[in-house]
Design a protein around this motif. Structure first.
Motif, mmCIF file in Angstrom:
data_model
loop_
_atom_site.group_PDB
_atom_site.id
_atom_site.type_symbol
_atom_site.label_atom_id
_atom_site.label_comp_id
_atom_site.label_asym_id
_atom_site.label_seq_id
_atom_site.Cartn_x
_atom_site.Cartn_y
_atom_site.Cartn_z
ATOM 1 N N ARG A 68 0.842 -1.212 0.000
ATOM 2 C CA ARG A 68 0.000 0.000 0.000
ATOM 3 C C ARG A 68 0.867 1.249 0.000
ATOM 4 O O ARG A 68 0.588 2.206 -0.728
ATOM 5 N N TYR A 91 5.161 -0.825 -8.609
ATOM 6 C CA TYR A 91 4.918 -2.212 -8.221
ATOM 7 C C TYR A 91 5.863 -3.157 -8.960
ATOM 8 O O TYR A 91 6.402 -4.094 -8.365
ATOM 9 N N TRP A 131 -6.354 -6.304 1.840
ATOM 10 C CA TRP A 131 -6.532 -6.205 0.395
ATOM 11 C C TRP A 131 -7.485 -5.078 0.059
ATOM 12 O O TRP A 131 -7.281 -4.334 -0.904
ATOM 13 N N LEU A 134 -5.686 -1.941 0.271
ATOM 14 C CA LEU A 134 -4.882 -1.823 -0.938
ATOM 15 C C LEU A 134 -5.762 -1.318 -2.088
ATOM 16 O O LEU A 134 -5.386 -0.401 -2.820
ATOM 17 N N TRP A 135 -6.941 -1.903 -2.223
ATOM 18 C CA TRP A 135 -7.916 -1.470 -3.239
ATOM 19 C C TRP A 135 -8.210 0.020 -3.088
ATOM 20 O O TRP A 135 -8.175 0.775 -4.066
ATOM 21 N N VAL A 138 -5.489 2.373 -4.254
ATOM 22 C CA VAL A 138 -5.441 2.489 -5.709
ATOM 23 C C VAL A 138 -6.667 3.238 -6.235
ATOM 24 O O VAL A 138 -6.572 4.044 -7.158
ATOM 25 N N HIS A 139 -7.809 2.984 -5.647
ATOM 26 C CA HIS A 139 -9.096 3.519 -6.107
ATOM 27 C C HIS A 139 -9.133 5.049 -6.130
ATOM 28 O O HIS A 139 -9.617 5.638 -7.101
ATOM 29 N N THR A 149 -10.148 0.688 -11.289
ATOM 30 C CA THR A 149 -9.529 0.040 -10.138
ATOM 31 C C THR A 149 -9.517 -1.474 -10.327
ATOM 32 O O THR A 149 -8.503 -2.134 -10.075
ATOM 33 N N THR A 150 -10.635 -2.020 -10.789
ATOM 34 C CA THR A 150 -10.712 -3.461 -11.032
ATOM 35 C C THR A 150 -9.693 -3.885 -12.079
ATOM 36 O O THR A 150 -8.994 -4.886 -11.906
ATOM 37 N N MET A 153 -6.144 -3.754 -10.560
ATOM 38 C CA MET A 153 -5.901 -4.859 -9.633
ATOM 39 C C MET A 153 -5.840 -6.197 -10.376
ATOM 40 O O MET A 153 -5.037 -7.068 -10.032
ATOM 41 N N GLY A 156 -2.545 -6.484 -11.887
ATOM 42 C CA GLY A 156 -1.578 -6.780 -10.827
ATOM 43 C C GLY A 156 -1.556 -8.254 -10.470
ATOM 44 O O GLY A 156 -0.486 -8.851 -10.296
#
Length: 190
Positions: A68, A91, A131, A134-135, A138-139, A149-150, A153, A156
């Protein structure tokens, strides 16, 4: 030589646990191996952490937090495609420079699946919470767009899988996965 404080030893145990669990998984890693890597006895290890699950939870939590932090630092002050590119590149560097972080992530998911199947939900709750944090990290820089975002991820997780399988940098499987390559190709004159 100065003696380490309990907090410093605890920190050493977490770093050692990430390395050992990344290599052997939860079930294949002994607390003896972690204690040996740190240079302490098992009884001392259990003065710092009550049991093996607590060590694994601390290692998992640290791994998620550090990931994160990488995303947050990369996206600071950026939005949209710029944030996507910055986070993706950060990342990629993280998993290339610290492969234990990638392996620990994968071990977390496997361990959660096994624990959930056995009716133990504590680890799953922690990993799902981490998680989701973490979402959320990024969101926000992606403008709160659920689809973006989806997609980020999902890419990733695909990158995690391909890296874990050992595809080397420059292999053709990576061509469509790096936003920087996509942007550079779009910027070229026709």
């Amino acid at each position: 030589m100065a003696r380490m404080s309990a907090d410093e030893r605890r920190e050493s145990v977490i770093r050692a646990a990430i390395h050992e669990f990344a290599r052997g998984g939860y079930y294949g890693t002994s607390t003896e191996a972690i204690a040996k890597r740190v240079g302490v006895s098992q009884p001392y290890l259990f003065r710092l952490f009550p049991n093996k699950p607590a060590i694994f939870l601390a290692a998992a939590e640290r791994c998620l937090r550090e990931t994160r932090d990488v995303f947050a630092a990369a996206a600071e002050g950026l939005e949209g495609e710029e944030a996507t590119l910055a986070m993706a590149n950060a990342y990629a560097r993280l998993i290339a420079e610290e492969p234990d972080k990638l392996q620990m992530q994968l071990q977390m998911y496997v361990t959660v699946a096994a624990a959930e199947a056995a009716g133990d939900h504590q680890l799953g709750e922690l990993v799902r919470k981490g998680w989701m944090e973490l979402w959320d990290t990024v969101h926000v820089p992606l403008g709160g767009d659920v689809k973006e975002t989806t997609t980020f991820m999902a890419y990733g997780m695909l990158i995690n899988t391909l890296a874990a399988m050992g595809f080397p940098p420059g292999h053709r499987v990576w061509e469509a996965l790096y936003p920087s390559a996509r942007i550079e190709k779009q910027a070229e004159p026709e």
